[in-house]
Enzyme design. Structure first.
Site, PDB file in Angstrom:
ATOM      1  N   HIS A 168      66.084 -15.888  11.663  1.00 20.15           N
ATOM      2  CA  HIS A 168      65.348 -14.677  11.242  1.00 20.15           C
ATOM      3  C   HIS A 168      66.063 -14.148  10.007  1.00 20.15           C
ATOM      4  CE1 HIS A 168      63.506 -10.677  11.265  1.00 20.15           C
ATOM      5  NE2 HIS A 168      64.729 -10.185  11.163  1.00 20.15           N
ATOM      6  N   CYS A 181      58.786 -14.106   9.184  1.00 18.26           N
ATOM      7  CA  CYS A 181      59.767 -13.291   8.465  1.00 18.26           C
ATOM      8  C   CYS A 181      60.388 -14.039   7.296  1.00 18.26           C
ATOM      9  CB  CYS A 181      60.851 -12.814   9.426  1.00 18.26           C
ATOM     10  SG  CYS A 181      61.754 -14.171  10.226  1.00 18.26           S
TER      11      CYS A 181
END
Length: 531
Positions: free
Chosen positions: A34, A104
């Site tokens: 992430h 993301c």
């Protein structure tokens, strides 16, 4: 100024991926990555809730596993936040998140490219392909979706991207407050004057009664009458009556409006596209036997307003409810919506249309519909763009299009100026020449309207980006001139934001030199701001 740009890298699995991935997908994955971008002292990221921000390293994930310096950016914060707001309303809006195709890391890559032309590590971007090529990817996907929820701010404090109030906005509020105070002072002065007059009247009456007793009432009345007339004349000269002040104020306003009309660039409107009589007759026939009594009355009022040369006073309070039903009721024929928009475009050319528009202050029937321009048919888009373009014919209605007061529609904060901007951008960037023509007209009209920077700041980036993107097509000379003049106006209104965007994104306006003399004239204005 320059600002440091960093990418924060987290492992959602906290080390578990390297242990369980061989069992799940037959190959080792070092982490479930992430990422977020940290710039201007904030951390920005994308997830299932849309675009969010927080103080650096304040999500539930804690400290990042790794921090990489991507470079420096000179993009002003105001430009960045406008760009970010645009992403959060379009390609990275709520509900667009896809774990493997739109996540993301794609968002971080896009921000990195925009801010400093850098890229996040390739192994992070390649991770979805590793998962997709495995046989048990659904199992891993479900696990990662559960882990993704931990990449959220610890608190809801300032999570959503918001735009800071500009100095111009604060100045405008100050001016409004000063005007309110001035109005209060006038009221207080008026009250004081009334009290003084009443006090004088009481004194006069007391003196008259006293002199009556002395047998001098006739003489006194004559003298008092002369005195009163003198006082009244003096008061009228020094303090005009409120009604006189109002008339003078209205006269000054009319004179100022006429002066503004003479001094402004004439708007581009489409007067001859609609045969109003024929359009109304077709519209009336299509609605035959479909209307209740109140709606029938509203239809007649529209006919009187457009064909009977009556003022907007003939349009009743329920008129916009009637229009709203026709525009939003899915049971209404597609052709009816086109004709009602065409008739509204004809009404927009009338001087007093603003009185009709003010009926829409509460329900926002017209602008809510216009906000959906990308979801309606092409014929409706053409008619809607015609209506918006023609609204710039009059100063009052053009100002109405640029109101900045917000309301909520489909859980999104919108305003008249944002809707007008969306219609302009969508029309200009369409692949339909007729719609492009109307979009270029709206863009030109927005630019040539005397817009305060506090208004324009809210949409400057979106409008400029649309113009620059449009320049990559092959516009006609007329449309190129409209758009180049719009860009020239925007460079004068916006300070440094628009010039910086032109230099960063391109194409450079000088590319179009030689198209025509009037285009070259606008290019010179723009280039002077780019130096």
């Amino acid at each position: 100024m320059t600002y440091k740009v960093e990418v924060y890298i987290y492992d959602l699995s906290r080390g578990m991926a390297s242990m369980i991935s061989p069992l799940l997908i037959g190959k080792r994955i070092d982490g479930v990555w992430h990422t977020s971008i940290v710039v201007y002292g904030r951390e920005y990221f994308f997830g299932s809730q849309g675009v969010e921000s927080c103080n650096p390293a304040s999500t539930a994930l804690g400290r990042p596993l790794q921090i990489l310096h991507l470079g420096e950016t000179q993009i002003p914060y105001t430009v960045f936040i406008e760009y970010l707001s645009g992403l959060s309303e379009t390609s990275y809006g709520t509900g667009t998140y896809d774990l493997l195709k739109h996540n993301c890391n794609n968002f971080s890559q896009e921000l990195a490219q925009f801010l400093c032309g850098a890229s996040i590590p390739k192994y992070i971007l390649d991770l979805p392909n590793d998962v997709l090529q495995s046989n048990l990817s659904p199992t891993l996907q479900k696990l990662v979706q559960q882990l993704e929820h931990s990449a959220r701010p610890v608190s809801d404090e300032n999570r959503r991207v918001t735009k800071e109030e500009s100095p111009e906005f604060l100045q405008l509020n100050t001016q409004i407050e000063e005007a309110r105070c001035a109005s209060q002072r006038i009221d207080e002065k008026r009250k004081s004057l009334k009290e003084k007059l009443a006090k004088k009247e009481r004194k006069k009456e007391k003196k008259r009664k006293k002199l009556q007793k002395q047998g001098l009432s006739v003489r006194f009345d004559s003298e008092v009458s002369i005195m009163a007339d003198t006082e009244t004349m003096n008061a009228a000269e020094s303090n005009p009556l409120p009604s006189d002040q109002a008339l003078q104020f209205e006269e000054d306003e009319r004179r100022q409006e006429e002066e503004r009309k003479r001094s402004r660039d004439p708007p581009i409107v489409f007067r001859d596209l609609i045969d109003v009589k024929a359009e109304y007759e077709i519209f009336e026939n299509l609605l035959k036997d479909q209307l209740i009594e109140d709606e029938r009355r509203s239809l007649d009022e529209l006919g009187q307003y457009l064909l009977g040369d009556e003022g907007s006073w003939v349009v009743g309070d329920g008129f916009l409810n009637f229009i709203g039903r026709l525009l939003n009721d899915t049971a209404v024929q597609h052709e009816i919506r086109i004709h009602v928009l065409n008739l509204l475009a004809a009404a927009a050319l009338k001087d007093d249309v603003i009185l009709v528009l003010h009926q829409d202050r509460k329900d926002h029937v017209l602008m809510n519909y216009a906000y959906e321009i990308d979801r309606i048919g092409v014929d409706e888009q053409l008619a809607l763009a015609l209506f918006i373009a023609n609204m710039f014919e009059n100063l009052n209605s053009s100002e109405w299009l640029l109101y900045i007061s917000e309301w909520t529609y489909n859980n999104q904060p919108i305003s008249n100026i944002r809707v007008t901007t969306k219609v302009a951008v969508h029309s200009l960037l369409s692949d339909i020449p007729e719609l492009q023509d109307r979009g270029a007209a709206i863009m030109y009209n927005m630019a040539c309207k005397e817009v305060k920077s506090v208004v324009f700041d809210d949409v400057a980036v979106e409008l400029t980006m649309a113009l620059l993107q449009y320049f990559n097509t092959k516009p006609t000379e007329e449309q190129l001139w409209r758009c180049m003049k719009s860009l020239a106006k925007f460079t004068q209104i916006s300070g440094q934001d628009v010039p910086q965007l032109i230099q960063m994104i391109g194409p450079h306006p000088s590319t179009f030199r030689g198209t025509s003399g009037r285009v070259d004239e606008q290019i010179d204005i723009i280039c002077a701001k780019l130096r």
